[in-house]
Design a protein around this motif. Structure first.
Motif, PDB file in Angstrom:
ATOM      1  N   ASN A 175       0.504  11.241  -5.991  1.00 27.12           N
ATOM      2  CA  ASN A 175       1.661  10.574  -5.771  1.00 27.12           C
ATOM      3  C   ASN A 175       2.686  11.533  -4.948  1.00 27.12           C
ATOM      4  O   ASN A 175       3.492  12.335  -5.740  1.00 27.12           O
ATOM      5  N   LYS A 191       7.241   6.160  -3.702  1.00 33.52           N
ATOM      6  CA  LYS A 191       6.937   5.181  -2.779  1.00 33.52           C
ATOM      7  C   LYS A 191       5.565   5.510  -2.064  1.00 33.52           C
ATOM      8  O   LYS A 191       5.074   4.565  -1.370  1.00 33.52           O
ATOM      9  N   ASN A 243      -0.468   5.052   1.453  1.00 33.26           N
ATOM     10  CA  ASN A 243      -0.138   4.025   1.091  1.00 33.26           C
ATOM     11  C   ASN A 243       1.412   4.113   1.050  1.00 33.26           C
ATOM     12  O   ASN A 243       1.979   4.903   0.101  1.00 33.26           O
ATOM     13  N   TRP A 244       2.024   3.359   1.727  1.00 35.94           N
ATOM     14  CA  TRP A 244       3.709   3.521   1.537  1.00 35.94           C
ATOM     15  C   TRP A 244       4.405   2.027   1.247  1.00 35.94           C
ATOM     16  O   TRP A 244       4.126   1.077   2.041  1.00 35.94           O
ATOM     17  N   ASP A 245       4.912   2.142   0.122  1.00 39.10           N
ATOM     18  CA  ASP A 245       5.915   1.053  -0.196  1.00 39.10           C
ATOM     19  C   ASP A 245       7.045   1.290   0.426  1.00 39.10           C
ATOM     20  O   ASP A 245       8.094   1.790   0.026  1.00 39.10           O
ATOM     21  N   THR A 281       9.398  -1.144   1.413  1.00 41.78           N
ATOM     22  CA  THR A 281      10.507  -1.834   0.501  1.00 41.78           C
ATOM     23  C   THR A 281       9.663  -2.662  -0.451  1.00 41.78           C
ATOM     24  O   THR A 281       8.317  -2.707  -0.556  1.00 41.78           O
ATOM     25  N   PRO A 282      10.207  -3.319  -1.352  1.00 42.67           N
ATOM     26  CA  PRO A 282       9.495  -3.930  -2.392  1.00 42.67           C
ATOM     27  C   PRO A 282       8.602  -5.112  -2.018  1.00 42.67           C
ATOM     28  O   PRO A 282       7.586  -5.215  -2.686  1.00 42.67           O
ATOM     29  N   TRP A 283       9.052  -5.398  -0.675  1.00 39.57           N
ATOM     30  CA  TRP A 283       8.204  -6.660  -0.292  1.00 39.57           C
ATOM     31  C   TRP A 283       7.234  -6.183   1.052  1.00 39.57           C
ATOM     32  O   TRP A 283       6.640  -6.866   1.660  1.00 39.57           O
ATOM     33  N   THR A 294       4.690  -3.060   2.549  1.00 36.79           N
ATOM     34  CA  THR A 294       3.826  -1.980   2.448  1.00 36.79           C
ATOM     35  C   THR A 294       3.032  -1.788   3.719  1.00 36.79           C
ATOM     36  O   THR A 294       2.898  -2.412   4.436  1.00 36.79           O
ATOM     37  N   LYS A 344       1.578 -13.817   1.257  1.00 40.90           N
ATOM     38  CA  LYS A 344       1.522 -12.480   1.685  1.00 40.90           C
ATOM     39  C   LYS A 344       0.790 -12.489   2.980  1.00 40.90           C
ATOM     40  O   LYS A 344      -0.300 -13.154   3.060  1.00 40.90           O
ATOM     41  N   SER A 367      -0.571 -10.116   6.412  1.00 42.50           N
ATOM     42  CA  SER A 367      -1.003  -8.580   6.664  1.00 42.50           C
ATOM     43  C   SER A 367      -1.298  -8.808   8.217  1.00 42.50           C
ATOM     44  O   SER A 367      -2.006  -9.605   8.610  1.00 42.50           O
TER      45      SER A 367
END
Lengths: 1086, 529
Positions: free
Chosen positions: A407, A411, A504-506, A508-510, A512, A574, A576
């Motif tokens: 981690n 994020k 893996n990068w979040d 924003t909350p919506w 990635t 969703k 992608s």
């Protein structure tokens, strides 16, 4: 009683009452698989909404409980557990995974995790523990019989060989039909070690190197729908392997397991042990020749040009090997052997077993696993040492595996998985028709009286090769087979690195984003050292070194935007977008010695100066295999209120192997999943889950590299250059091969999901096949690369699971999977001539061919010519059947269905599971049986020799009961009534030379097998805790391939002993005996 | 940190996105072979294909042609597998034909309108090669794919070529040969002033000697014109007349067309292999009777010196022939007279080798015994036949007999030289010295009946073709008058098409096979009577 006392009593009672009201319980929930804590298990008080979940260690605490409360422990994919609180403050729970669960999360294409309910196509998941426990030769064979629609075969019978796996039938006429293997997002190259039928050495495929102890789970994505997102390489389905990552756990986090497997060859071909070597030289009773002093002479001659009726034996009986056992009865008579020694002519019931021994595999695995807020890590080291059933071909493997999630910030997460594999193998046996093949020796060269003198005498006392002399009678395989076995050694040293690194990068909350670098690197070094056979150290000495390097890079990225309750509706969206860059670089170089000048010098420059080593086209010193594919893709997932899901995907590939104007190709897919039980809310006790699924997809496949150029091969003649056209005409235009598929299915969960059923019907049409189509030589070439032909696959898969008993101390569940696939060759294009896939003896004998209108897997061969009354036509003297001019279809290898039936019992610490699997229907050409008849080895050939025949008078006027009337009719249709010698019944059943009947070799090959029985015992936690050292100890015993309940093949012939791992499955010839294995394992955690 | 992550993800994305097709051509370029060549190396490839195929010798010559022409005796039909042999002949021919088509395509592209004849020499050479190879195959099989054949590389419409009649093929090739003989020019400058395109350094058959190509063309015209004398008498006569009357150059003694391993730098391993592995051919009584005047087993009966070159004694150092038509009482033949052990132990041929095998040196020599294409004696035998039958020449028995005489002497010389030039030949039966070539040559002068004389001409041409069994077989089929034993006439007239035709050229093969009443060995080829 005074007031104080009363107050005290009230206080105590009150306190007790209060305590009863506020009971507190804590504990740990662990998995029965790995005895590690399970995070996220939901625990609630039955019939309330009060509850909690376990933390990262699997521990929990609940307060405010009553002793009468029942706690319910629930976790996806595990059996639900209920515990009455009672007065306990510590309740540890061990949860048992369900074999198949309707809910939960599955890993799909590109490693994307999705809810099972959402998916409109078929996937199947297998837990790593289950695979490891099987202790099969590799992860793919461990799935044998467990997955519907998946056919696994181990063609060559020796561990370390190639495994063939085909999902939902063949979609390619001639090219690879095996699925793509993806490890932690990295597709690995899995070329078969040997596809050629009948001969050669099988060094196995890369799947053998995947260490089973490091596998978290395996997912099978079936058919092009599931694999639409892997592009060309996934068109045959995908096997997704995820390796283990670290977990925070109790103790010091060290886990050790040891497994010892004993492999025993047990299923040998049945043979007669009454009569010894001898050919059909006369019709008289077989006797020995005698020398001038009356001593019996060993019958070295099995063939003659002056046989019965003065005719050559080959003319009367076709072609047979020196294994012919039509000689005198073995009664211990003293006979002057071919080497001049006197030996008894006695039965040799065990000579088929001479070169087999029990094999073993010992595997140690040591792993460390731990975790904290920063992340988790698991490091594992595995060592495997294998001694096979054939001596002098051992292998070992050391694997170091690292799996970690870091981690980096709240994020950003990094995921790293790396496996380094070091694999060393000495030799792999020559199989089938090879000139130094032991199994061919047994079948074709060594008669029943063979004493195996070669084993002791292959070398002379001074270490040189025994040249045997002119009387050596067994020349259908190399007379030096035993010498070569110990003196011609080839070793393989492989270093392999499979690694993936992803971020893996979040954002924003919506939103990635994921980026991944993947690498599959392999370096192979094959080294051959053939010891010289003479005293001086020159003769037949040989050295060859072959070094190859393969680097496969697979980089991808994926950006995903998702929004639940989109625009305040029930719609979840969703979307992608991603891409992949795939690059394979393969290079091999090879050097070999010639006729030696330096004694005992293993060096590729050891050859006579005069020698000009020329390498023909198929024996190149260098080899390349480079390919690039770039891809862009996008997918859209829509979900409506947890009961309706739609997925749309599109992918475009650019492949380097196709012509410039055709190298970009797009293919889409769509799938729907609908759950009526949720939508209409009609869940009942009987039916509590119902899903309908359907999907539609396209896939496309490119081809092998280097096929497009119009090239010339150069040579020399008369010291000047020659130019030669490539015998295969390069494609005039070439387009990708296409597959269109659809599938529909349903999933039902009943009786609180104790009974689950999954049913799928699919249809795949593959057209525009890229073929190397044979053309008549009169065109000037032998083949052309062309798009042609169409294949259809349709079939159904059924998976049924039933938890019969589900009590805290006893679980009994059973599962059934079966599948039926029909694979039709719709068209072979403009040229509708049959396409031969493989044969054993070239243009002679049987072959597997693809024929328009037939099911894939037609066996063709020379057949009887039948009279209109249906009877085969015989010559007028009743000795010889008339056979067809050309090869015609005589059988088909496609099975009617495949199935597996499993059971599992869990009682206290014991877990017992069983697996029975079956292949039903489908024929093979059983070479071992017909050659056994021809050479008089098969037990049924005793019948007439023991006097069970009809009276027959031989040339010398002696009448014995050795006659037969061959069934059939003459040309005019009248039934045959002529009594002939039994040779005419047995000898012409097979042959690799000329047009010899193939039909008698066609046999149904159905079998039902006890594939696996395993018993595991896990010591109770209470006992373990007392040791203060161990966190867990378990013991296991597993038997695999134990026995056949049924096999349709005669004489104990190995029903799974097919030869070659290529598309032609259906020829059996000199197969190895069947083997079974028993493993003992211990696992301990500290 | 964020920057680093963005960078990594960017690298991944970019590595995908940077031009999806960049460098594809280079990656997929065939690393094993070149795309560049020219006429010379392709021509040399066709010349190299004149070498006999291994399986052709094994399964066709040794198993079929010697037996059917009765040039030798097949003591056991051990293999009888025509497919492998016919497949070998077929693929050797059609692969060479594809190369010839490729050369012709290249020549068409090279043509210079100002000097249209500058390519004539190369075109002529190619036509001669094509004619030689094609005649050999059609003589064995009859009708066959030709005009559309060998063109698969130019378009899918040619992948399954039609069958053509042997007649059409013959007429076409005879025209082509005439063009070649007429057009090959020995002048350095073409008539239009340009220089001739030359591939002399790739001509490993005649080393750039254009006159030899002209001669070869004319000799082939003689051979094949005579072969169709029954079916196309006028054409045959005109060709023979043209060549004989004008004295056009043909292959003379000493100019024999051969493939010679040591000159062309290859090893002739195939011949010994085909005998060593097959091992069933022996001297037959039919040829014995043409070379000996009694059955004496010590070799004194032979009057034809070639007997000692063609054959040798048995394991017991005695001469014996295998009966051309064996019966139940015939002692089986055996032994290993062709095994490599004889390099060291020459005398050992195996106890059961009781019949005279082929001379070990003849089939063992890998360097200095050639594969014969056309010998200098052939023209004499053809001319002798022409005189006796009046084909293209007036009937003249005297001139015919003298041509025969020259032919026999040329043949005797040829075989004697072959023996003398062999690098491994060490031993010849002493009786060789007692024979006189003129005994055979003079024989014709002692005969009265012209028919007997003609038979003798055929017999000697047949013997001369001892190592060209396909030519001997054609002569037997055409004339039916080569030496023969047994009451039954020849009824094996052609080879069946190889299985690859029925498997992969099915429609055309079926049609052809149907038109012949079956793909049978009993169907006569067109030029047979």
């Amino acid at each position: 009683m005074n007031k104080k006392l009363l107050l005290f009593i009230i206080f105590v009672v009150g306190t007790l009452a209060l305590q009863a009201q506020d009971l507190s319980v804590s504990g740990t929930v662990t998995s029965s698989e790995d005895q590690l804590g399970i995070p996220g298990v939901s625990i609630y008080i039955k019939n309330t909404i009060r509850g909690t979940t376990t933390d990262i260690d699997g521990t929990y605490t609940m307060t405010g409980l009553k002793s009468s409360d029942t706690l319910v422990y629930q976790f996806m994919g595990y059996f639900q557990i209920e515990e009455v609180t009672g007065n306990r403050s510590l309740i540890d729970v061990v949860m048992v995974p369900q074999a198949q669960s309707l809910k939960g999360v599955v890993v799909t294409a590109l490693g994307i995790k999705r809810e099972k309910r959402e998916i409109g196509y078929t996937t199947q998941t297998f837990e790593g523990d289950e695979i490891q426990k099987s202790n099969a030769q590799n992860v793919v064979t461990a799935l044998s019989g467990k997955s519907a629609g998946v056919q696994v075969s181990e063609p060559d019978g020796i561990e370390g060989g190639t495994t063939r796996i085909v999902i939902r039938g063949n979609n390619n006429l001639t090219t690879e039909n095996q699925p793509l293997i993806v490890v932690d997002g990295v597709p690995i190259e899995n070329q078969p070690g040997l596809t050629d039928i009948g001969r050669g050495q099988d060094w196995g495929s890369a799947i053998n190197n995947i260490n089973q102890a490091d596998i978290e789970n395996v997912n099978i994505l079936k058919g092009p729908t599931a694999s639409a997102l892997y592009g060309s390489r996934g068109a045959n389905g995908v096997v997704l392997i995820t390796t283990k990552r670290g977990k925070k756990q109790k103790g010091i986090g060290i886990n050790y397991s040891f497994n010892y497997k004993i492999i025993s060859p047990y299923r040998y071909r049945d043979v007669q042990n009454t009569y010894g070597a001898g050919g059909p030289l006369t019709f008289s009773e077989p006797t020995f020749m005698e020398d001038s002093s009356g001593t019996y002479i060993y019958p070295t001659s099995t063939h003659t040009s002056n046989g019965p009726w003065g005719k050559p034996t080959s003319e009367l009986f076709g072609y047979y090997g020196t294994a012919a056992s039509w000689g005198p009865k073995m009664e211990g008579q003293m006979v002057k052997w071919w080497d001049g020694e006197m030996r008894p002519w006695s039965p040799q019931p065990d000579n088929l077993k001479l070169y087999f021994d029990n094999g073993s595999t010992a595997t140690h695995n040591l792993s460390f696993s731990g975790g904290s807020e920063v992340g988790t890590i698991r490091v594992s080291m595995t060592r495997t040492d294998h001694t096979p059933i054939i001596p002098n071909s051992n292998y070992d493997q050391t694997t170091i595996n690292l799996g970690s999630v870091i981690n980096i910030s709240s994020k950003v997460k990094a995921d790293v998985a790396v496996s380094y594999i070091n694999y060393n193998r000495l030799n792999t046996p020559n199989i089938g028709e090879s000139y130094s093949s032991f199994s061919k020796g047994n079948l074709y060269s060594w008669p029943r009286s063979w004493k195996g003198l070669e084993v002791d005498y292959y070398a002379n006392p001074d270490g040189t090769r025994n040249e045997w002399g002119g009387n050596y009678p067994f020349w259908y395989i190399s007379p030096y087979t035993w010498w070569e076995f110990y003196n011609n050694n080839t070793s393989l040293a492989r270093d392999k690195l499979i690694g993936s690194f992803s971020l893996n990068w979040d954002i924003t909350p919506w939103l990635t984003a994921m980026g991944r670098l993947g690498l599959d690197f392999t370096s192979d070094h094959y080294e051959t050292k053939n010891n010289p056979a003479d005293l001086i150290g020159i003769l037949d000495g040989f050295y060859e070194s072959e070094l190859s390097r393969q680097k496969v890079i697979n980089n991808d990225f994926l950006i995903t935007a998702h929004k639940n309750r989109f625009l305040d509706t029930k719609l979840n969206v969703k979307w992608s977008v991603g891409g992949t860059h795939y690059q394979r670089r393969f290079y091999r170089t090879r050097a070999k010695s010639g006729k030696w000048v330096d004694p005992w010098l293993f060096n590729s420059s050891n050859f006579e100066n005069s020698e000009q080593i020329t390498y023909p086209v198929n024996n190149r010193r260098e080899k390349w295999n480079d390919k690039d594919i770039n891809s862009l893709y996008s997918f859209l997932n829509l979900g409506w209120d947890d009961y309706l899901y739609l997925e749309l995907t599109g992918r475009n590939d650019w492949s380097s192997t196709l012509p410039e104007d055709n190298n970009s190709y797009f293919y889409p897919s769509a799938s729907v999943s609908f759950i009526p039980t949720e939508a209409f809310n009609f869940k009942s006790k009987v039916l509590n889950f119902w899903k309908l699924k359907g999907s539609l997809a396209q896939a496309a496949t490119d081809t092998y590299p280097y096929q497009l150029d119009f090239v010339y091969y150069s040579g020399t003649f008369g010291s000047a250059q020659t130019s030669q056209l490539d015998p295969t005409i390069p494609p005039l235009e070439l387009a990708p091969q296409r597959a269109k598929s659809w599938e529909i299915g349903t999933t039902l969960g009943m009786f609180s999901e104790r009974l689950s059923l999954d049913f799928t019907y699919y249809h795949i049409l593959s057209d525009n096949q890229i073929l190397n189509l044979p053309v008549p030589t009169s065109s000037g070439a032998t083949g052309i690369i062309i798009n042609n032909g169409e294949l259809e696959n349709k079939g159904l898969e059924l998976i049924l699971n039933y938890v019969i008993i589900n009590r805290p101390d006893f679980i009994f569940e059973t599962g059934l999977n079966c599948s039926r696939n029909r694979n039709y060759v719709i068209s072979l294009g403009e040229s509708s001539e049959p396409l031969e896939l493989a044969n054993i003896w070239g243009l002679n004998g049987p072959a597997i061919a693809v024929r328009e209108g037939d099911e894939y897997g037609t066996i063709v061969g020379y057949d009887y010519v039948y009279h209109e009354n249906g009877q085969p036509i015989l010559s007028d003297d009743g000795t010889t059947y008339k056979i067809t001019e050309n090869r015609v279809p005589i059988g088909n290898a496609s099975p009617k269905f495949l199935g597996g039936w499993s059971m599992r019992f869990i009682w206290k610490g014991f877990a017992l599971s069983t697996l029975v699997d079956t292949k039903w229907g489908g024929e093979i050409y059983c070479g071992s049986q017909v050659i056994g008849l021809q050479t008089g080895q098969a037990p049924e050939t005793l019948l007439e020799r023991e006097g069970g025949g009809l009276p027959f008078t031989d040339e010398e006027g002696e009448t014995r009961n050795v006659g037969v009337i061959l069934p059939g009719v003459y040309e005019d249709g009248t039934p045959n009534d002529k009594v002939v010698h039994y040779y005419f019944k047995y000898m012409p059943n097979a042959g690799g030379w000329g047009k010899i009947i193939s039909t008698p070799g066609i046999m149904e090959n159905s079998w039902v097998k006890m594939r696996e029985i395993s018993l595991t015992y896990t010591f109770p936690a209470t006992l373990i805790e007392k040791t203060r050292v161990f966190q867990n100890i378990s013991l296991s015993i597993v038997g695999r391939n134990l026995f056949y309940f049924y096999s349709s093949l005669p004489n104990n012939i190995n029903p799974e002993g097919l030869i070659g791992s290529g598309n032609a499955q259906g020829l059996e010839w000199a197969s190895y005996p069947g083997t079974r294995s028993v493993s003992f394992g211990i696992t301990a955690s500290f | 940190m964020k920057k680093l992550i963005i960078n990594i993800i960017l690298v991944c994305s970019l590595s995908v996105l940077i031009s999806c097709e960049k460098d594809f051509g280079e990656i997929n370029k065939n690393p094993y072979a070149t795309t560049i060549t020219h006429v010379g190396p392709l021509f040399n490839n066709v010349v190299s294909s004149l070498r006999l195929g291994w399986d052709e010798q094994f399964y066709i010559h040794n198993e079929v042609l010697y037996k059917q022409s009765q040039l030798a005796a097949l003591t056991s039909e051990a293999w009888s597998n025509l497919s492998i042999g016919t497949e070998n002949i077929w693929s050797n021919y059609y692969i060479a034909l594809a190369h010839i088509r490729d050369i012709e395509r290249r020549l068409d592209e090279m043509e210079n309108p100002n000097h249209p004849d500058s390519l004539n020499n190369v075109r002529g050479m190619v036509k001669v090669l094509m004619a030689y190879k094609t005649f050999r195959v059609t003589d064995l099989f009859g009708d066959m794919p030709f005009f559309e054949a060998g063109r698969g590389y130019t378009g899918v419409e040619y992948l399954h070529p039609n069958y053509d009649s042997q007649k059409d093929i013959y007429l076409y090739l005879l025209d082509e040969l005439k063009w070649a003989a007429d057009s090959i020019s020995l002048n350095p400058q073409s008539s239009t002033g340009g220089s001739y395109y030359s591939i002399a350094s790739y001509d490993k058959l005649f080393n750039g000697n254009l006159l030899m190509w002209k001669k070869f063309a004319n000799s082939l015209r003689l051979r094949h014109a005579m072969r169709i004398a029954e079916k196309e008498p006028e054409l045959a006569a005109s060709i023979l007349a043209e060549i004989f009357e004008n004295g056009l150059p043909v292959i003379e003694p000493g100019e024999d067309v051969v493939m010679m391993p040591h000159e062309q730098n290859w090893l002739k391993e195939s011949t010994n292999w085909s005998f060593r592995e097959h091992k069933h051919l022996r001297m037959g009584s039919n040829l014995w009777n043409q070379m000996a005047d009694n059955d004496s087993n010590n070799g004194t009966g032979f009057y034809d010196p070639r007997a000692f070159i063609f054959f040798e004694t048995n394991n017991d150092n005695k001469w014996a022939s295998y009966p051309q038509i064996p019966d139940a009482n015939t002692t089986p033949s055996g032994g290993v007279p062709y095994g490599l052990h004889r390099d060291l132990n020459y005398a050992i041929k195996g106890e059961t080798c009781i019949y005279s095998p082929f001379n070990y040196y003849l089939i063992r020599d890998e360097n200095t015994i050639p594969e014969i294409i056309l010998t200098g004696s052939e023209k004499y035998f053809i001319k002798a036949e022409a005189y006796f039958r009046g084909i293209g020449l007036p009937v003249d028995e005297v001139l015919g007999a003298s041509e025969y005489f020259e032919g026999v002497i040329a043949s005797m010389d040829y075989w004697d030289n072959l023996k003398n030039n062999s690098s491994i030949w060490q031993y010849t039966d002493p009786n060789y010295e007692n024979t006189n070539p003129y005994d055979v040559a003079n024989k014709i002068f002692f005969l009265e009946d012209p028919n007997e004389k003609l038979d003798l001409i055929y017999a000697q041409r047949w013997i001369d073709a001892f190592r060209q069994p396909w030519e001997a077989y054609s002569l037997t089929r055409r004339t039916g008058r080569t030496p023969w034993e047994g009451e039954d006439p020849l009824n094996y007239f052609r080879l069946p098409y190889p299985p690859s035709e029925s498997e992969h050229n099915t429609a055309n093969w079926s049609e052809q096979s149907g038109s012949m009443g079956g793909d049978l060995t009993t169907v006569k080829v067109w030029w047979m009577n």
